[in-house]
Scaffold this motif. Structure first.
Motif, PDB file in Angstrom:
ATOM      1  N   SER A   1     -41.205  35.382 -24.214  1.00 33.67           N
ATOM      2  CA  SER A   1     -42.354  34.990 -25.027  1.00 33.67           C
ATOM      3  C   SER A   1     -42.493  35.962 -26.190  1.00 33.67           C
ATOM      4  CB  SER A   1     -43.637  34.998 -24.187  1.00 33.67           C
ATOM      5  OG  SER A   1     -43.991  36.337 -23.835  1.00 33.67           O
ATOM      6  N   ASN A   2     -43.146  35.506 -27.243  1.00 29.31           N
ATOM      7  CA  ASN A   2     -43.352  36.382 -28.400  1.00 29.31           C
ATOM      8  C   ASN A   2     -44.136  37.638 -28.029  1.00 29.31           C
ATOM      9  OD1 ASN A   2     -41.998  34.546 -29.937  1.00 29.31           O
ATOM     10  ND2 ASN A   2     -43.755  33.915 -31.186  1.00 29.31           N
ATOM     11  N   ARG A   3     -45.080  37.493 -27.106  1.00 25.71           N
ATOM     12  CA  ARG A   3     -45.897  38.640 -26.695  1.00 25.71           C
ATOM     13  C   ARG A   3     -45.043  39.683 -25.981  1.00 25.71           C
ATOM     14  NH1 ARG A   3     -51.295  39.483 -25.872  1.00 25.71           N
ATOM     15  NH2 ARG A   3     -51.754  37.286 -26.269  1.00 25.71           N
ATOM     16  N   LEU A   4     -44.186  39.228 -25.064  1.00 22.24           N
ATOM     17  CA  LEU A   4     -43.330  40.157 -24.337  1.00 22.24           C
ATOM     18  C   LEU A   4     -42.317  40.787 -25.290  1.00 22.24           C
ATOM     19  CD1 LEU A   4     -42.620  41.389 -21.619  1.00 22.24           C
ATOM     20  CD2 LEU A   4     -41.090  39.454 -21.196  1.00 22.24           C
ATOM     21  N   LEU A   5     -41.799  39.988 -26.191  1.00 25.10           N
ATOM     22  CA  LEU A   5     -40.851  40.495 -27.170  1.00 25.10           C
ATOM     23  C   LEU A   5     -41.513  41.548 -28.057  1.00 25.10           C
ATOM     24  CD1 LEU A   5     -37.945  40.160 -28.119  1.00 25.10           C
ATOM     25  CD2 LEU A   5     -38.720  38.403 -29.700  1.00 25.10           C
ATOM     26  N   PHE A   6     -42.743  41.282 -28.461  1.00 25.94           N
ATOM     27  CA  PHE A   6     -43.489  42.252 -29.269  1.00 25.94           C
ATOM     28  C   PHE A   6     -43.625  43.577 -28.529  1.00 25.94           C
ATOM     29  CE2 PHE A   6     -47.848  44.037 -29.406  1.00 25.94           C
ATOM     30  CZ  PHE A   6     -47.710  44.776 -30.570  1.00 25.94           C
ATOM     31  N   PHE A   7     -43.930  43.507 -27.239  1.00 26.78           N
ATOM     32  CA  PHE A   7     -44.117  44.728 -26.461  1.00 26.78           C
ATOM     33  C   PHE A   7     -42.862  45.608 -26.504  1.00 26.78           C
ATOM     34  CE2 PHE A   7     -43.471  46.944 -22.406  1.00 26.78           C
ATOM     35  CZ  PHE A   7     -44.553  47.801 -22.421  1.00 26.78           C
ATOM     36  N   PHE A   8     -41.693  45.012 -26.282  1.00 26.30           N
ATOM     37  CA  PHE A   8     -40.453  45.795 -26.254  1.00 26.30           C
ATOM     38  C   PHE A   8     -40.049  46.276 -27.648  1.00 26.30           C
ATOM     39  CE2 PHE A   8     -40.023  43.856 -22.065  1.00 26.30           C
ATOM     40  CZ  PHE A   8     -39.540  44.925 -21.327  1.00 26.30           C
TER      41      PHE A   8
ATOM     42  N   GLN B   1     -46.261  35.785 -36.188  1.00 30.21           N
ATOM     43  CA  GLN B   1     -45.608  35.360 -37.420  1.00 30.21           C
ATOM     44  C   GLN B   1     -44.269  36.063 -37.607  1.00 30.21           C
ATOM     45  OE1 GLN B   1     -47.569  36.604 -40.990  1.00 30.21           O
ATOM     46  NE2 GLN B   1     -46.245  35.403 -42.337  1.00 30.21           N
ATOM     47  N   VAL B   2     -44.252  37.381 -37.383  1.00 28.96           N
ATOM     48  CA  VAL B   2     -43.035  38.159 -37.631  1.00 28.96           C
ATOM     49  C   VAL B   2     -41.924  37.767 -36.661  1.00 28.96           C
ATOM     50  CG1 VAL B   2     -42.033  40.473 -37.677  1.00 28.96           C
ATOM     51  CG2 VAL B   2     -44.332  40.089 -38.595  1.00 28.96           C
ATOM     52  N   VAL B   3     -42.259  37.689 -35.378  1.00 28.56           N
ATOM     53  CA  VAL B   3     -41.251  37.357 -34.365  1.00 28.56           C
ATOM     54  C   VAL B   3     -40.720  35.937 -34.580  1.00 28.56           C
ATOM     55  CG1 VAL B   3     -40.829  36.976 -31.917  1.00 28.56           C
ATOM     56  CG2 VAL B   3     -42.130  38.978 -32.660  1.00 28.56           C
ATOM     57  N   SER B   4     -41.605  34.999 -34.876  1.00 29.12           N
ATOM     58  CA  SER B   4     -41.169  33.620 -35.109  1.00 29.12           C
ATOM     59  C   SER B   4     -40.237  33.538 -36.315  1.00 29.12           C
ATOM     60  CB  SER B   4     -42.383  32.713 -35.332  1.00 29.12           C
ATOM     61  OG  SER B   4     -43.180  32.631 -34.170  1.00 29.12           O
ATOM     62  N   SER B   5     -40.580  34.254 -37.372  1.00 29.32           N
ATOM     63  CA  SER B   5     -39.733  34.255 -38.566  1.00 29.32           C
ATOM     64  C   SER B   5     -38.380  34.884 -38.275  1.00 29.32           C
ATOM     65  CB  SER B   5     -40.434  35.010 -39.702  1.00 29.32           C
ATOM     66  OG  SER B   5     -39.611  35.064 -40.852  1.00 29.32           O
ATOM     67  N   ALA B   6     -38.379  35.991 -37.567  1.00 24.83           N
ATOM     68  CA  ALA B   6     -37.127  36.678 -37.246  1.00 24.83           C
ATOM     69  C   ALA B   6     -36.249  35.832 -36.332  1.00 24.83           C
ATOM     70  CB  ALA B   6     -37.431  38.026 -36.600  1.00 24.83           C
ATOM     71  N   ARG B   7     -36.861  35.179 -35.341  1.00 25.61           N
ATOM     72  CA  ARG B   7     -36.084  34.324 -34.443  1.00 25.61           C
ATOM     73  C   ARG B   7     -35.485  33.139 -35.196  1.00 25.61           C
ATOM     74  NH1 ARG B   7     -39.537  34.273 -28.758  1.00 25.61           N
ATOM     75  NH2 ARG B   7     -38.026  35.538 -27.604  1.00 25.61           N
ATOM     76  N   GLY B   8     -36.214  32.653 -36.198  1.00 28.05           N
ATOM     77  CA  GLY B   8     -35.696  31.555 -37.001  1.00 28.05           C
ATOM     78  C   GLY B   8     -34.477  31.946 -37.830  1.00 28.05           C
TER      79      GLY B   8
ATOM     80  N   ARG C   1     -50.236  44.101 -33.385  1.00 27.90           N
ATOM     81  CA  ARG C   1     -50.857  43.076 -32.541  1.00 27.90           C
ATOM     82  C   ARG C   1     -51.411  41.901 -33.325  1.00 27.90           C
ATOM     83  NH1 ARG C   1     -51.686  47.852 -29.908  1.00 27.90           N
ATOM     84  NH2 ARG C   1     -51.243  47.889 -27.654  1.00 27.90           N
ATOM     85  N   THR C   2     -51.645  42.085 -34.602  1.00 22.76           N
ATOM     86  CA  THR C   2     -52.235  40.998 -35.396  1.00 22.76           C
ATOM     87  C   THR C   2     -51.191  40.129 -36.090  1.00 22.76           C
ATOM     88  OG1 THR C   2     -52.444  42.389 -37.378  1.00 22.76           O
ATOM     89  CG2 THR C   2     -54.294  42.389 -35.828  1.00 22.76           C
ATOM     90  N   ASN C   3     -49.969  40.638 -36.228  1.00 21.53           N
ATOM     91  CA  ASN C   3     -48.978  39.861 -36.983  1.00 21.53           C
ATOM     92  C   ASN C   3     -47.716  39.520 -36.195  1.00 21.53           C
ATOM     93  OD1 ASN C   3     -47.309  42.158 -36.930  1.00 21.53           O
ATOM     94  ND2 ASN C   3     -47.882  42.812 -38.976  1.00 21.53           N
TER      95      ASN C   3
END
Length: 348
Positions: free
Chosen positions: A317-324, A282-289, A277-279
């Motif tokens: 959204s990054n939040r929804l993506l994080f959840f899955f 950053q992680v999702v944005s980097s991976a999507r890039g 939940r804290t990172n």
């Protein structure tokens, strides 16, 4: 011999190495090639390693010793580069050792600044000599780095070990090639690749005189790193690989896909596995890039990887993506544990 006229500097980072250090240093001082200086970097060892280094410096004028507070192996190697007086540099790890002809095999007198000389080496398994094997035992040859067939045939890009290689000190200085102290994983590989980016030819030496000691239970997969560490390693590797794919004429080859997968994209994938939940932003944005690189080069091996790539493709959204992604990590872990328990309870 005037130590200031040494053709070669041998750099050995030392930390908690008292068990192996004498074997290492003795093997270096016994070399048939004599025109070298030995630089021992004591990285704040809490054992007797520092004293052992000083002992050798008193006995042999070729030995130089530098002590520093503990800063890590990359910092130690960088200090060695700065202090080196030789025209050429090679690295040896303090728990490894070399045969008497190791330095002679480099043929320093014929070495060329634009040619990267590489030796094979031997994997020696601590307490299990029956498992020893030769790693990349090359036939002697030389070819331009633009020769994609040879690069793939000899698997040059996957040999990221810094040892058993010959580096030109002036080139290291000119392009300020150093070990990245900001990362603690794959920093060796990143250093070798950065040097390759400024190389025109590869010379392979038919030798396995370097002995790499594989410790009992030692495995990169057994170590846990946070997402930020994996991402930093990924960025460092991909920066050089984007240059090398053109320099080595590897576009369109399966070898390039294998290399991108193992060294650059796999590290981002592992960062995703450590998401929380804290990172996650950053992680999702980097991976999507990096999704375009994933779609072009990544060779998926597991259902989990396929799920992650599918999720990255979605415009959520990054939040929804994080959840899955987090959910898929949990499911994958539970399935692995369940499978392991089934194996343990299976009747004989």
């Amino acid at each position: 011999m005037n130590i200031n006229s040494s053709s070669l500097s041998v750099i050995v980072p030392v930390y908690k190495a008292e068990k192996y250090l004498r074997r290492c240093v003795d093997s270096i001082l016994a070399q048939t090639y004599r025109n070298f200086e030995l630089i021992l970097i004591d990285d704040g060892s809490p054992d007797n390693s520092g004293s052992i280094c000083d002992e050798y410096m008193q006995k042999d004028k070729r030995v130089k010793v530098f002590h520093q507070e503990n800063q890590g192996v990359s910092s130690s190697r960088n200090l060695g580069i700065e202090q080196a007086q030789g025209e050429w540099i090679t690295f040896i790890d303090s728990d490894d050792w070399v045969d008497a002809d190791f330095l002679e095999k480099f043929q320093i007198e014929n070495a060329e600044p634009d040619t990267f000389t590489i030796q094979g080496f031997t994997f020696n398994f601590e307490n299990h000599p029956d498992k020893d094997f030769l790693f990349s035992y090359y036939k002697g040859c030389k070819f331009p780095i633009s020769s994609d067939k040879e690069i793939a045939q000899y698997d040059i890009l996957r040999n990221g070990y810094p040892f058993a290689k010959l580096y030109h000190k002036a080139k290291l200085q000119q392009y300020h090639i150093r070990f990245n102290t900001a990362i603690s994983i794959h920093e060796d590989h990143a250093f070798v690749w950065e040097y390759l980016c400024h190389t025109e030819n590869i010379k392979l030496v038919q030798s396995s005189s370097y002995h790499y000691e594989k410790k009992e239970g030692e495995s990169l997969s057994n170590k846990n790193y946070p997402s930020a560490t994996w991402l930093a390693a990924s960025e460092s590797l991909l920066a050089s690989l984007s240059i090398l794919q053109a320099k080595c004429h590897l576009e369109g080859t399966h070898y390039l896909k294998e290399t991108y997968t193992s060294y650059g994209l796999e590290q981002t994938m592992k960062a995703i596995y450590c998401i929380n939940r804290t990172n996650y932003q950053q992680v999702v944005s980097s991976a999507r890039g990096k999704y375009l690189l994933f779609s072009q080069f990544f060779l998926t091996k597991t259902p989990k990887q396929k799920i992650v790539l599918y999720l990255l493709k979605q415009k959520w959204s990054n939040r929804l993506l994080f959840f899955f992604i987090h959910l898929s990590n949990i499911l994958s872990t539970n399935l692995r544990i369940g499978s392991h328990n089934t194996e343990k309870t299976r009747p004989l």
